[in-house]
Design an enzyme around this catalytic site. Sequence first.
Site, short mmCIF file in Angstrom:
data_model
loop_
_atom_site.label_atom_id
_atom_site.label_comp_id
_atom_site.label_asym_id
_atom_site.label_seq_id
_atom_site.Cartn_x
_atom_site.Cartn_y
_atom_site.Cartn_z
N ASN A 208 31.24 71.53 42.10
CA ASN A 208 30.33 70.50 42.61
C ASN A 208 29.22 70.18 41.61
O ASN A 208 28.91 69.02 41.36
CB ASN A 208 29.72 70.94 43.94
N SER B 147 46.31 27.17 24.78
CA SER B 147 47.23 26.99 25.90
C SER B 147 48.67 27.20 25.44
O SER B 147 49.01 26.90 24.30
CB SER B 147 47.07 25.58 26.47
N GLU C 105 34.91 33.62 29.54
CA GLU C 105 35.38 33.65 30.93
C GLU C 105 35.60 35.08 31.42
O GLU C 105 35.23 35.42 32.55
CB GLU C 105 36.68 32.84 31.06
#
Length: 503
Positions: free
Chosen positions: A114, A283, A296
């Site tokens: 932990n 493209s 983008e």
Amino acid sequence: MKNWLLAGRTEKKLSKEALDFLVSDDIECDKLIVEEDVIGSEAHVLMLLDKGIISKNEAKKILQALEEVKKLYRKGRFILKPELEDVHLNIEQFIIDKVGVEVGGKIHTGRSRNDQIILDLRLYLRKRVNNILSLLLKFIKILLDKAEKNLKTVLPAYTHLQHAQPTTLAHWLHAYAEMLLRDYGRIREAYMRLLNLNPLGACAIAGTSWPIDRLKTANLLGFKDVQENSFDVVSSRGEDAAELMFSLTLMLIHLSRFSSDIILWSTYEFRFAEINDSYAMVSSVMPQKKNPDVAELIRGKAASALSQLTCILELLRGLPSGYFKDLQESKISTLKVVEDSLKVLRVITGLILTLKFDKNRMLKLTQENFSTAVDLADMVAKKAGLPFRLAYRVVGTLVKNSLNEGKKPQDITLEDLNKASMKVLGRKLNLNEKEIKRVLNPLESIKLKASLGSPNPREVLRMIKKSRIKLKMEEKSLKKEVKRLKMAEEKLQKLVSKVIMDK
């Protein structure tokens, strides 16, 4: 075969489906923190030796095995086994295989997975965060450099994506520099608040009866202090990540908005900027296209970071205090956002360095669409002694008339203004046509700005200089922190080597 390291309470091994569900994603993340687990374990062993909990010979054997793990990992030859659940048990099993359970089995004395995983993540994140901060300062410096070169490059500022008022490219660039300086401060604060505190020694949740020295491990690992309350340490897993991720997400959102501006500006309709071929794609079918894919995807990474932040916050919201397996998901989210932040900062730096601005196009659009109308209204209010709201109505009428007549701002005359004034006020204005022409000129309008923080070139230059002072202070502070951590790491390595080499 059942993992005998944890044999005791249960009698059956995990099913294949359960093991895959619990381990498969998490162990991929653990591959990133092997070295941090080794370093944390070495500090723990040195502390156990210092407190007389293990002997010098035992410490030597364990440290030799840990150094071997480090060497194998750096060569890509330390492979984590899913059946051993995580990085911690993989390394412990390796040590036991090397030096036997009578010695190797003592490495986990006075600690738990932990506090161990919190430690590993903080060690990993400290380095990554400092790398992020360094890249962020570099990007801010580029913005300030470009701003200083474009103090008089006129640009239309937009509200609602409509022409608002004339500004400058320098004003726009400096605005983002200021946003990112705030982001820097938030990330730095998150770093100092929890990431730079030692969690090791909290154990499972309630500490240990072993006489461990948590301040010793904090010093060995270069932490500024100890996170004291063991209950708080274990319960704070996810909190440290959430605060950091909020700061990183806000930074990415600012970079996303910056990218959105660039995307719009690179369109045929705007034509304010051209993205370099090395940061664009084409493209597959339309041969004329050059797409702003890098910009983008920066926006996409910001959206992803926001979803990961939401994931961690929801994990924390749904849990009582203590540790729960749910928190394992926070590791995946945190590491993704941190790595994405590094990638975004590296690529956006190249994007802005190679970006070309069309200054003539910016000026042309600024001149065409009455973006100086509010400046004319201000002048009418001051020179004619009118309340601003009446001056606003006069100029609004002038703009409407001009648009109907196909006139551009540079075509406006005193006669046009008086025609609007007669309609609104019932009288003409005793104004100077030369002053009207001046205030309708975008650059002259900008130079007339007198308010603090305006795009007036003198004011922007003042702000840039002020930001540079902040930048230098942060650069100095970051350099000092990185050096401090490096010295702590080197000191730890020397102590490890000393124990190993001593006979």
